[in-house]
Design an enzyme around this catalytic site. Sequence first.
Site, PDB file in Angstrom:
ATOM      1  N   TYR A  62      46.917  15.355  98.366  1.00  0.00           N
ATOM      2  CA  TYR A  62      47.039  16.726  98.883  1.00  0.00           C
ATOM      3  C   TYR A  62      48.145  16.829  99.932  1.00  0.00           C
ATOM      4  O   TYR A  62      48.809  17.863 100.041  1.00  0.00           O
ATOM      5  CB  TYR A  62      45.686  17.203  99.408  1.00  0.00           C
ATOM      6  CG  TYR A  62      44.744  17.497  98.260  1.00  0.00           C
ATOM      7  CD1 TYR A  62      43.779  16.572  97.861  1.00  0.00           C
ATOM      8  CD2 TYR A  62      44.875  18.673  97.521  1.00  0.00           C
ATOM      9  CE1 TYR A  62      42.961  16.820  96.761  1.00  0.00           C
ATOM     10  CE2 TYR A  62      44.062  18.924  96.424  1.00  0.00           C
ATOM     11  CZ  TYR A  62      43.113  17.993  96.046  1.00  0.00           C
ATOM     12  OH  TYR A  62      42.329  18.233  94.945  1.00  0.00           O
ATOM     13  N   GLN A  99      43.250  30.758  90.938  1.00  0.00           N
ATOM     14  CA  GLN A  99      42.781  29.369  90.913  1.00  0.00           C
ATOM     15  C   GLN A  99      43.738  28.491  91.716  1.00  0.00           C
ATOM     16  O   GLN A  99      43.464  27.319  91.956  1.00  0.00           O
ATOM     17  CB  GLN A  99      42.711  28.870  89.464  1.00  0.00           C
ATOM     18  CG  GLN A  99      41.775  29.669  88.569  1.00  0.00           C
ATOM     19  CD  GLN A  99      41.979  29.346  87.101  1.00  0.00           C
ATOM     20  OE1 GLN A  99      41.525  28.319  86.613  1.00  0.00           O
ATOM     21  NE2 GLN A  99      42.734  30.201  86.409  1.00  0.00           N
ATOM     22  N   HIS A 117      39.388  28.572  94.283  1.00  0.00           N
ATOM     23  CA  HIS A 117      39.375  27.098  94.357  1.00  0.00           C
ATOM     24  C   HIS A 117      39.910  26.592  95.701  1.00  0.00           C
ATOM     25  O   HIS A 117      40.274  25.418  95.833  1.00  0.00           O
ATOM     26  CB  HIS A 117      40.170  26.504  93.188  1.00  0.00           C
ATOM     27  CG  HIS A 117      39.526  26.722  91.873  1.00  0.00           C
ATOM     28  ND1 HIS A 117      40.184  26.571  90.676  1.00  0.00           N
ATOM     29  CD2 HIS A 117      38.257  27.093  91.540  1.00  0.00           C
ATOM     30  CE1 HIS A 117      39.347  26.845  89.677  1.00  0.00           C
ATOM     31  NE2 HIS A 117      38.193  27.163  90.169  1.00  0.00           N
ATOM     32  N   THR A 185      47.255  30.745  82.922  1.00  0.00           N
ATOM     33  CA  THR A 185      46.121  29.832  83.002  1.00  0.00           C
ATOM     34  C   THR A 185      45.730  29.352  81.603  1.00  0.00           C
ATOM     35  O   THR A 185      45.734  30.132  80.653  1.00  0.00           O
ATOM     36  CB  THR A 185      44.912  30.463  83.728  1.00  0.00           C
ATOM     37  OG1 THR A 185      43.874  29.495  83.820  1.00  0.00           O
ATOM     38  CG2 THR A 185      44.427  31.737  83.052  1.00  0.00           C
ATOM     39  N   GLU A 213      52.012  30.074  76.402  1.00  0.00           N
ATOM     40  CA  GLU A 213      51.420  29.781  75.090  1.00  0.00           C
ATOM     41  C   GLU A 213      49.952  30.190  75.138  1.00  0.00           C
ATOM     42  O   GLU A 213      49.374  30.261  76.223  1.00  0.00           O
ATOM     43  CB  GLU A 213      51.575  28.290  74.759  1.00  0.00           C
ATOM     44  CG  GLU A 213      50.673  27.372  75.544  1.00  0.00           C
ATOM     45  CD  GLU A 213      51.401  26.197  76.179  1.00  0.00           C
ATOM     46  OE1 GLU A 213      52.444  25.794  75.653  1.00  0.00           O
ATOM     47  OE2 GLU A 213      50.904  25.701  77.196  1.00  0.00           O
TER      48      GLU A 213
END
Length: 245
Positions: A62, A99, A117, A185, A213
């Site tokens: 992180y 997210q 999140h 996403t 996609e």
Amino acid sequence: MHQAIDIPPRGPIVVLTGAGISVESGLPSFRGPDGLWEGWRLEEVATPQAFARQPATVQRFYDLRRRQLLSPEIRPNPAHVALAELEKRWPHKVLIVTQNIEDLHERAGTRKLIHMHGELLRARCTACAAIHACRIDLAAEHQCAQCHGANTLRPHVVWFGEMPLELDAIDAALGRCALFAAIGTSGQVYPAAGFVEQVRRHGRARTVELNLEPSAVNSLFAEDRPGPASATVPRFVEELLGGPA
Ligand code: BV8
Ligand code: ZN
């Protein structure tokens, strides 16, 4: 087969975003060709078990992402900017549920935002649960400003197996939205990937996927806008506002 329905919805909008909206800002997504993030498998490091087993490794993971996010070349792109414009000019509520743990939506001017999140620029104390702004490496020696605990801070992010944040507020907004759009996403991580199903259940909302996609839940969307977010999102917002974003 998706049919193009361009009737502007009369009501609140919920937009779900994922890593794909920030790829053109220079932040890699998770489902890279090797499914790794810079060589790390997210499911391996983003868990409370991994943190218990190898805290320094997880902190370093992180710290790397935080340093990258704070580097000057990382900036919001036209997709983030268009969504902030939509929030300003739409006559009803616009809620962004992301997210993403980075702050590009805020930097683009979005106000009503839920980081389901968590956030990379926040740390949480494992001793007193205080949440602090964080722009430092947590692998380095540090102290909690509230309880003065030594090295007790962890990234304020939701790891696999942990409960996402503000699910009640999200569920309420999904239950009354007139338009649900998902941007960038892959539809592989739950409960976020299940939101389109939730919206279809009340059946009053238009559902649109804007992705490079088709995602794993693409078939559940009534409409589809394939392509890079920096192109598809400003166009879609212009359509909704009935004029340039
Ligand atoms: C939970 C924070 C209990 C940390 C993250 C049901 C079925 C199966 C499994 C489960 C289930 N329910 C729960 C689970 C388990 C698990 C899960 O979903 N596992 C998966 C892997 C199978 N879920 C959990 O553990 C969740 N917690 O369930 O708690 C509970 C129970 C009941 C009700 C509530 C709770 C917690 C999950 C959160 C984990 N933390 N992030 C960190 O970031 O380090 S997840 C993290 O990975 C991101 O936040 C995001 O959610 C996910 C990555 O997905 P995306 O953002 O979609 O990115 P991805 O790279 O995959 O795809 C990018 C897409 O963009 C692609 O489609 C690509 O085509 C597109 N794209 C690329 N470039 C562009 C583009 N699109 C447009 N323009 C471009 N330029
Ligand atoms: Zn503390």
